[in-house]
Structures are given as structure tokens and as C-alpha cells.
Design an enzyme around this catalytic site. Structure first.
Site, short mmCIF file in Angstrom:
data_model
loop_
_atom_site.label_atom_id
_atom_site.label_comp_id
_atom_site.label_asym_id
_atom_site.label_seq_id
_atom_site.Cartn_x
_atom_site.Cartn_y
_atom_site.Cartn_z
N LYS A 110 8.89 -0.13 0.67
CA LYS A 110 8.37 -0.97 -0.57
C LYS A 110 7.69 0.25 -1.69
O LYS A 110 8.14 -0.15 -2.85
CB LYS A 110 7.29 -1.79 0.08
CG LYS A 110 8.14 -2.86 0.91
CD LYS A 110 7.00 -3.88 1.67
CE LYS A 110 5.94 -3.36 2.47
NZ LYS A 110 6.32 -2.80 3.63
N THR A 111 6.70 0.93 -1.17
CA THR A 111 6.15 1.92 -2.09
C THR A 111 7.19 3.01 -3.01
O THR A 111 7.05 3.06 -3.88
CB THR A 111 5.26 2.86 -1.29
OG1 THR A 111 4.31 2.03 -0.61
CG2 THR A 111 4.26 3.52 -2.11
N ASP A 119 -0.14 -2.60 -3.43
CA ASP A 119 0.32 -2.84 -1.95
C ASP A 119 -0.65 -3.56 -1.44
O ASP A 119 -1.90 -4.05 -1.72
CB ASP A 119 0.11 -1.33 -1.71
CG ASP A 119 1.00 -1.13 -0.42
OD1 ASP A 119 1.77 -2.02 0.17
OD2 ASP A 119 0.79 0.25 0.06
N THR A 143 3.54 -6.99 3.99
CA THR A 143 3.91 -6.81 5.13
C THR A 143 3.82 -8.36 5.77
O THR A 143 4.31 -8.59 6.73
CB THR A 143 3.25 -6.12 6.10
OG1 THR A 143 1.94 -6.16 6.11
CG2 THR A 143 3.55 -4.66 5.80
N ARG A 196 10.13 5.78 7.62
CA ARG A 196 8.99 6.66 7.63
C ARG A 196 8.94 7.47 9.01
O ARG A 196 8.72 8.30 9.17
CB ARG A 196 7.70 5.72 7.61
CG ARG A 196 6.66 6.65 7.68
CD ARG A 196 5.36 6.18 7.59
NE ARG A 196 5.04 5.63 6.19
CZ ARG A 196 4.74 4.25 5.74
NH1 ARG A 196 4.39 3.40 6.86
NH2 ARG A 196 4.33 3.85 4.66
P1 ATP Z 1 3.97 0.28 3.82
O1 ATP Z 1 4.12 -1.02 4.15
O2 ATP Z 1 3.28 1.03 5.02
O3 ATP Z 1 2.93 0.84 2.68
P2 ATP Z 1 6.38 1.05 2.79
O4 ATP Z 1 7.39 0.00 3.03
O5 ATP Z 1 5.80 1.17 1.41
O6 ATP Z 1 5.26 1.04 3.86
P3 ATP Z 1 7.53 3.61 2.03
O7 ATP Z 1 5.93 4.40 1.99
O8 ATP Z 1 8.25 3.29 0.96
O9 ATP Z 1 7.09 2.43 3.04
O10 ATP Z 1 8.37 4.64 3.10
C1 ATP Z 1 8.01 5.38 3.77
C2 ATP Z 1 8.91 6.68 3.68
O11 ATP Z 1 10.08 6.42 4.05
C3 ATP Z 1 9.06 7.35 2.17
O12 ATP Z 1 7.75 8.36 2.01
C4 ATP Z 1 10.24 7.80 2.05
O13 ATP Z 1 10.37 9.16 2.38
C5 ATP Z 1 11.29 7.10 3.42
N1 ATP Z 1 12.06 6.09 2.91
C6 ATP Z 1 11.78 4.86 2.67
N2 ATP Z 1 12.83 4.06 2.18
C7 ATP Z 1 13.81 5.05 1.89
C8 ATP Z 1 15.17 4.87 1.60
N3 ATP Z 1 15.61 3.79 1.23
N4 ATP Z 1 16.00 6.02 1.61
C9 ATP Z 1 15.25 7.21 1.85
N5 ATP Z 1 13.81 7.46 2.20
C10 ATP Z 1 13.29 6.45 2.46
#
Ligand code: ATP
Length: 333
Positions: free
Chosen positions: A64-65, A109, A158, A217
Site C-alpha cells: 500500500k505504501t 496510512d 488494513t 515485506r
Molecule cells: P503496511 O500496511 O504495514 O503499511 P504496506 O502494505 O504499506 O504495509 P509496503 O510498505 O508498501 O506495505 O511494502 C513493504 C515492502 O515490501 C516495501 O518496502 C517493498 O520493498 C516491498 N513490496 C511491496 N509490494 C511490492 C511489489 N509489488 N513489488 C516489489 N516489492 C514490493
């Protein structure tokens, strides 16, 4: 999530930021989401309008981030990062809203944690790019009418179910991020191994992928540990066995279960003969809170078909007995 607005996006020593894709083309998986976003981005650019507000939902660590950082890059615009938990009073929103420039992105977020009192300000901000905010109290109260530059709000949660309908309905684009396949995780591991200057062959990437719970992650975290382990124990060489040994050492098994997950299954099988057992009873025996079990442990066990929830309580599945190397008792199911 640890993306800071004005920081160096490669994050210097922050490995999470270093591994985060910088462009949509570097993202692995979520192809249908990416395709729809590309269309929306193209259309907004053709019209010279800001992109519609976007809501991402899905479990932690699925991107998401990452989406919230690559979208502004694709749009050639800036992003401000906020967290719903940090917005306590309406005035906490003001600096963000007064800082938005035309077409820029405001990322919130954990948007489900924005208090109701603030949520109402978001409605007019999102719909009319305007807020009327009351500052002060009683006779000193005054209303401030602010018109804002048209901007894009990206929300991430989430818990989509916890958003109120009026807020949810103000997002023109809603995307759910789902689990990643073994192949996609393997590709993420291999791409990131290059960024980390270590060589990881496809078999090793597969071992890491298998133990990463379908979550990028976690794949990154596991890879970082394997790198440390290999550099300390094997001259930096990585193979499938080294990956397995490294992950065993931190208690992550072949299915990706950690110590707490196995402790849960062990308690359920050993103390409660596989169940059915009540959540509170399991939590008391393990000496952890039932919320922790329900939010952090059970979802993966359920998804892995190691556990089922019945009306009479939690029940370990035959797969759980097999995984824990236990004989299944005769019991009526
Ligand atoms: P949260 O809900 O905990 O904030 P999130 O969904 O925002 O989690 P991210 O921080 O975007 O998750 O992703 C975590 C890590 O996973 C990122 O730093 C990135 O390196 C990797 N990642 C996520 N999605 C991808 C993708 N589609 N391709 C490659 N790497 C990814």
C-alpha cells in the site's frame, strides 16, 4: 511503514526504503491493480486534472505504501505522508491540507484510525477542495474557510470494514491488494538480492518465498537476514541449504510459521488434544492476550488450513498435526 516524505527515497541505511520499488514498472505482481491505475493516471494527465482519490486496503506489507510513493512519481508530483493514528484534532490536518499543491498527493496510512471529528473535514476537502474549520472555543471560536488546491488523497487501511460509508464512498478508485504468489515473491527476492549485492539463485529465492507468508515485506526481511547469515557463516555465499539454516535459526519453518505460531499449535494439540478449545483458554495457557492471538497469529494459521474456527472453538486440522509431527487422536469431527 517507514516512508518519510522529504527523505531520500533510497533511504540511505534504511533497508526497507532501499528495497522499495521507485517506479510502478519495478513493482512485481498486482498486475490488474497496476493496469487500472495506469489507465486512471493516463486519463487524469490527458485531462490535466488531479487523479481521483484512491483507497488501498489489504493486509500489512503487501504494497500500500509502495503504491502511495510510486503513483506521485508516475504523476510527476509530490507526496505528503500522514498517519491516521497521528491525526488527533482537526487542526492536525491543517498543515497537510495547506501544503497541498495542485495535483499533489496526500497519503494517509491507517486511515481507519482517523477520528470521526476529523473525518468530516475530509469530506469537503475531498469533494470540494475546501474546509471550514472552527478554531478556538466559546466566544473566541472563529471559523476559517480555506479553499485548497485540487489534490489526490490516497488512503490505506488494513481494515476496510472499519471505514464509514461516507468516507469510503468519496474514493473514486478502490483497490484491494491480495497475497503474492510464490513466483512473484521469488522474483522480488531475486531483484532485491541485486540491490543488496548478493547472489541468490532461483532455488534459494524459492526457499525464502516459501517462508514469507505471501508477503513482500516478509520476503525482504527474510532476505536481509539470509544475507547477514551468509556473510557471517558462509563467506557471503547463498544456497538453498544456507537459506533454510538461516531461517530455521530465527525460528521460521518451512511453511513460514514463526515461534509464536508453532507455540499456538503446540498448545492446542498438546494441552487441548487439538480442540475444539476456546480462544481465551488457549490465550491463558500461552500467557498472551487473546487479541494478539486473534489479530496476529490466527489469520495465517487459518489461511494455511492449519486451524479452523468452529462454533465450539478452535480446532487443529490434520495438516496441523502432520506439520507438528503429532499423532492425531481419534475424535469425532
Ligand atoms: P503496511 O500496511 O504495514 O503499511 P504496506 O502494505 O504499506 O504495509 P509496503 O510498505 O508498501 O506495505 O511494502 C513493504 C515492502 O515490501 C516495501 O518496502 C517493498 O520493498 C516491498 N513490496 C511491496 N509490494 C511490492 C511489489 N509489488 N513489488 C516489489 N516489492 C514490493
Amino acid at each position: 511503514t517507514s516512508a518519510g516524505g522529504a527523505e531520500d527515497p533510497r533511504g540511505g541505511s534504511d533497508p526497507d526504503a532501499k528495497l522499495r520499488p521507485q517506479r510502478m514498472a519495478e513493482m512485481v505482481g498486482q498486475q490488474d491493480v497496476i493496469e487500472r491505475l495506469r489507465i486512471a493516471i493516463d486519463a487524469a494527465q490527458v485531462r490535466g486534472e488531479p487523479l481521483g482519490h484512491i483507497l488501498f486496503d489489504g493486509p500489512p506489507g503487501l504494497g500500500k505504501t509502495t503504491f502511495a510513493t510510486v503513483i506521485p512519481t508516475e504523476m510527476n508530483t509530490t507526496v505528503q505522508m500522514a498517519n491516521g493514528a497521528g491525526l488527533k484534532a482537526p487542526r492536525d490536518l491543517l498543515p497537510y491540507l495547506t501544503n497541498v499543491s495542485k495535483g499533489s498527493v496526500l497519503f494517509i496510512d491507517e486511515i481507519h484510525r482517523v477520528p470521526r471529528a476529523i473525518e468530516e473535514y475530509l469530506y469537503t476537502a475531498m469533494e470540494d477542495f475546501r474546509i471550514d474549520i472552527v478554531l478556538g472555543e466559546g466566544v473566541n471560536a472563529r471559523t476559517l474557510n480555506l479553499s485548497l488546491e485540487p489534490f489526490t488523497l490516497i488512503g490505506a487501511t488494513t481494515r476496510a470494514g472499519m471505514l464509514t460509508a461516507p468516507l469510503r464512498d468519496r474514493f473514486q478508485i478502490r483497490e484491494h491488494l491480495g497475497w503474492y504468489t510464490r513466483k512473484e515473491l521469488g522474483e522480488i527476492v531475486q531483484r532485491n538480492s541485486k540491490k543488496l549485492n548478493i547472489e541468490v539463485d532461483p532455488d534459494s529465492a524459492g526457499v525464502i518465498a516459501d517462508r514469507s507468508r505471501s508477503t513482500p515485506r516478509l520476503a525482504n526481511n527474510r532476505l536481509l537476514w539470509v544475507r547477514d547469515y551468509a556473510q557471517s557463516k558462509a563467506n557471503g555465499n547463498v544456497d538453498a541449504k544456507i537459506c533454510g539454516d538461516a531461517l530455521d535459526m530465527i525460528g521460521i519453518d518451512g511453511l513460514g510459521l514463526d515461534k509464536q505460531d508453532r507455540n499456538y499449535l503446540d498448545t492446542l494439540i498438546r494441552v487441548f488434544l487439538g480442540g475444539p478449545a476456546g480462544l481465551d483458554a488457549i490465550a491463558h495457557t500461552m500467557n498472551v492476550s487473546s487479541d494478539t492471538l486473534e489479530d496476529e497469529v490466527e489469520p495465517f494459521l487459518l489461511r494455511s488450513e492449519l486451524l479452523v474456527r468452529t462454533r465450539r472453538g478452535r480446532l487443529a486440522t490434520p495438516k496441523a498435526f502432520e506439520h507438528m509431527n503429532r499423532e492425531m487422536p481419534d475424535r469425532p469431527l
